[in-house]
Design a protein around this motif. Sequence first.
Motif, PDB file in Angstrom:
ATOM      1  N   HIS A  36      13.919   4.176  21.827  1.00  0.00           N
ATOM      2  CA  HIS A  36      14.915   3.416  21.072  1.00  0.00           C
ATOM      3  C   HIS A  36      14.452   3.106  19.645  1.00  0.00           C
ATOM      4  O   HIS A  36      15.174   2.437  18.892  1.00  0.00           O
ATOM      5  CB  HIS A  36      15.237   2.107  21.798  1.00  0.00           C
ATOM      6  N   GLY A  37      13.247   3.531  19.286  1.00  0.00           N
ATOM      7  CA  GLY A  37      12.744   3.264  17.944  1.00  0.00           C
ATOM      8  C   GLY A  37      12.444   1.797  17.699  1.00  0.00           C
ATOM      9  O   GLY A  37      12.585   1.312  16.569  1.00  0.00           O
ATOM     10  N   VAL A  38      12.011   1.083  18.739  1.00  0.00           N
ATOM     11  CA  VAL A  38      11.736  -0.353  18.632  1.00  0.00           C
ATOM     12  C   VAL A  38      10.220  -0.570  18.619  1.00  0.00           C
ATOM     13  O   VAL A  38       9.525  -0.094  19.523  1.00  0.00           O
ATOM     14  CB  VAL A  38      12.362  -1.122  19.810  1.00  0.00           C
ATOM     15  N   PRO A  39       9.658  -1.271  17.624  1.00  0.00           N
ATOM     16  CA  PRO A  39       8.220  -1.564  17.624  1.00  0.00           C
ATOM     17  C   PRO A  39       7.839  -2.355  18.878  1.00  0.00           C
ATOM     18  O   PRO A  39       8.595  -3.222  19.338  1.00  0.00           O
ATOM     19  CB  PRO A  39       8.013  -2.407  16.361  1.00  0.00           C
ATOM     20  N   CYS A  40       6.668  -2.061  19.419  1.00  0.00           N
ATOM     21  CA  CYS A  40       6.274  -2.679  20.685  1.00  0.00           C
ATOM     22  C   CYS A  40       4.782  -2.988  20.685  1.00  0.00           C
ATOM     23  O   CYS A  40       3.963  -2.124  20.365  1.00  0.00           O
ATOM     24  CB  CYS A  40       6.617  -1.740  21.839  1.00  0.00           C
ATOM     25  N   GLN A  41       4.447  -4.223  21.034  1.00  0.00           N
ATOM     26  CA  GLN A  41       3.059  -4.614  21.266  1.00  0.00           C
ATOM     27  C   GLN A  41       2.887  -4.935  22.745  1.00  0.00           C
ATOM     28  O   GLN A  41       3.762  -5.562  23.353  1.00  0.00           O
ATOM     29  CB  GLN A  41       2.687  -5.839  20.427  1.00  0.00           C
ATOM     30  N   VAL A  42       1.758  -4.515  23.306  1.00  0.00           N
ATOM     31  CA  VAL A  42       1.484  -4.768  24.717  1.00  0.00           C
ATOM     32  C   VAL A  42       0.165  -5.517  24.855  1.00  0.00           C
ATOM     33  O   VAL A  42      -0.788  -5.259  24.116  1.00  0.00           O
ATOM     34  CB  VAL A  42       1.432  -3.462  25.533  1.00  0.00           C
ATOM     35  N   SER A  43       0.120  -6.447  25.799  1.00  0.00           N
ATOM     36  CA  SER A  43      -1.107  -7.157  26.123  1.00  0.00           C
ATOM     37  C   SER A  43      -1.573  -6.667  27.485  1.00  0.00           C
ATOM     38  O   SER A  43      -0.862  -6.807  28.482  1.00  0.00           O
ATOM     39  CB  SER A  43      -0.861  -8.674  26.155  1.00  0.00           C
ATOM     40  N   LEU A  44      -2.770  -6.082  27.527  1.00  0.00           N
ATOM     41  CA  LEU A  44      -3.267  -5.456  28.752  1.00  0.00           C
ATOM     42  C   LEU A  44      -4.023  -6.450  29.627  1.00  0.00           C
ATOM     43  O   LEU A  44      -4.718  -7.335  29.130  1.00  0.00           O
ATOM     44  CB  LEU A  44      -4.195  -4.287  28.409  1.00  0.00           C
ATOM     45  N   GLU A  45      -3.878  -6.268  30.935  1.00  0.00           N
ATOM     46  CA  GLU A  45      -4.679  -7.000  31.904  1.00  0.00           C
ATOM     47  C   GLU A  45      -5.781  -6.064  32.385  1.00  0.00           C
ATOM     48  O   GLU A  45      -5.520  -4.905  32.693  1.00  0.00           O
ATOM     49  CB  GLU A  45      -3.817  -7.442  33.087  1.00  0.00           C
TER      50      GLU A  45
ATOM     51  N   GLN B  24      14.959  -5.130  16.480  1.00  0.00           N
ATOM     52  CA  GLN B  24      14.233  -5.860  17.509  1.00  0.00           C
ATOM     53  C   GLN B  24      12.751  -5.497  17.468  1.00  0.00           C
ATOM     54  O   GLN B  24      12.352  -4.485  16.907  1.00  0.00           O
ATOM     55  CB  GLN B  24      14.799  -5.549  18.901  1.00  0.00           C
ATOM     56  N   ARG B  25      11.949  -6.341  18.104  1.00  0.00           N
ATOM     57  CA  ARG B  25      10.518  -6.079  18.299  1.00  0.00           C
ATOM     58  C   ARG B  25      10.146  -6.568  19.694  1.00  0.00           C
ATOM     59  O   ARG B  25      10.513  -7.681  20.089  1.00  0.00           O
ATOM     60  CB  ARG B  25       9.672  -6.783  17.242  1.00  0.00           C
ATOM     61  N   ILE B  26       9.410  -5.744  20.444  1.00  0.00           N
ATOM     62  CA  ILE B  26       9.055  -6.058  21.827  1.00  0.00           C
ATOM     63  C   ILE B  26       7.611  -6.532  21.912  1.00  0.00           C
ATOM     64  O   ILE B  26       6.717  -5.975  21.273  1.00  0.00           O
ATOM     65  CB  ILE B  26       9.248  -4.825  22.738  1.00  0.00           C
ATOM     66  N   PHE B  27       7.390  -7.553  22.747  1.00  0.00           N
ATOM     67  CA  PHE B  27       6.065  -8.024  23.122  1.00  0.00           C
ATOM     68  C   PHE B  27       6.025  -8.043  24.651  1.00  0.00           C
ATOM     69  O   PHE B  27       6.856  -8.714  25.273  1.00  0.00           O
ATOM     70  CB  PHE B  27       5.809  -9.439  22.597  1.00  0.00           C
TER      71      PHE B  27
ATOM     72  N   LEU C 262      10.628 -10.541  24.618  1.00  0.00           N
ATOM     73  CA  LEU C 262       9.421 -10.731  25.430  1.00  0.00           C
ATOM     74  C   LEU C 262       9.675 -10.170  26.824  1.00  0.00           C
ATOM     75  O   LEU C 262      10.705 -10.451  27.433  1.00  0.00           O
ATOM     76  CB  LEU C 262       9.069 -12.217  25.536  1.00  0.00           C
ATOM     77  N   VAL C 263       8.723  -9.384  27.336  1.00  0.00           N
ATOM     78  CA  VAL C 263       8.862  -8.765  28.658  1.00  0.00           C
ATOM     79  C   VAL C 263       7.607  -9.067  29.455  1.00  0.00           C
ATOM     80  O   VAL C 263       6.491  -8.720  29.029  1.00  0.00           O
ATOM     81  CB  VAL C 263       9.049  -7.242  28.559  1.00  0.00           C
ATOM     82  N   GLY C 264       7.762  -9.717  30.613  1.00  0.00           N
ATOM     83  CA  GLY C 264       6.593 -10.088  31.403  1.00  0.00           C
ATOM     84  C   GLY C 264       6.839  -9.999  32.884  1.00  0.00           C
ATOM     85  O   GLY C 264       7.971 -10.116  33.354  1.00  0.00           O
ATOM     86  N   GLY C 265       5.745  -9.793  33.615  1.00  0.00           N
ATOM     87  CA  GLY C 265       5.811  -9.767  35.068  1.00  0.00           C
ATOM     88  C   GLY C 265       4.688 -10.574  35.666  1.00  0.00           C
ATOM     89  O   GLY C 265       3.525 -10.427  35.272  1.00  0.00           O
TER      90      GLY C 265
END
Length: 268
Positions: free
Chosen positions: A214-223, A193-196, A117-120
């Motif tokens: 890196h070939g890692v699946p990634c989902q992003v939530s937009l503001e 791994q999987r990124i959110f 999980l990656v957040g700011g």
Amino acid sequence: MQFKSMVISNVELSPCYFRMRMTAPQDLGTSLPGQFLMLKVTESIDPLLRRPFGLFDVGTFQAEYDETPHTYVEILYKVVGKGTRMLSALHHGDGIDLLAPLGKGFRLGEKGEEKILVGGGVGLAPLYYLAKALVAQGEKVRLFAGGRNRDDILCITEFERLGVETYVATDDGTLGEQGFVTEVLEKHLGAGQRIFACGPMPMLGAVSRMAEAHGVPCQVSLEAYMACGVGACLGCVMPGANHSDQTPDYRCVCKDGPVFDSFELKWS
């Protein structure tokens, strides 16, 4: 659903950042991590439009007046203008009007993957509800939280109580490592791994490009700024991956998202 709600608590976490808990219908307990609500700040026409907020948490509480469990919903928000300033002045017992749940949420991915999980800033809001869902199904979860300074790092203790391994980075070094959270993230990316991710657009673009490399699946939530929340006004569109002047390709953040696979969007 559109429903009348009551403020249970409205607590300032750090300068300008608040956490609000409100009553909600029982059906809201089936909402998905990554979905959002539209909140009407006042019954008057100023401000006219509802404000969108990601679901930080949904759960149950015991009321003092009976033994029946009641549902609550929580949001995180930052005071940045008139609407959120009015929101910060609400207290226990104040009434409020909500429209929820809206949008498409996160897909939890395959069992056994390490979930990143990656957040700011307030981008951490939908990630907490997501972390609860992932931990409940036995997944290993790591959180990478970033901000300009320590005041932008919210609710880390709540993530740690879930058993989430946390990493923090701030631009000025007042908490965690000094630098961008993406710099810390890159040191820990690998197979399986999987990124959110949720946060400012520059951060999401950097995370998306890093995940692709890196070939890692990634989902992003937009503001995004939203007027309706249901795809009627087209005020929150984002260029899709195939967008060009000759062949426009737009995605409506509120209806098609706010969660997207990172490869669906045009980041350049």
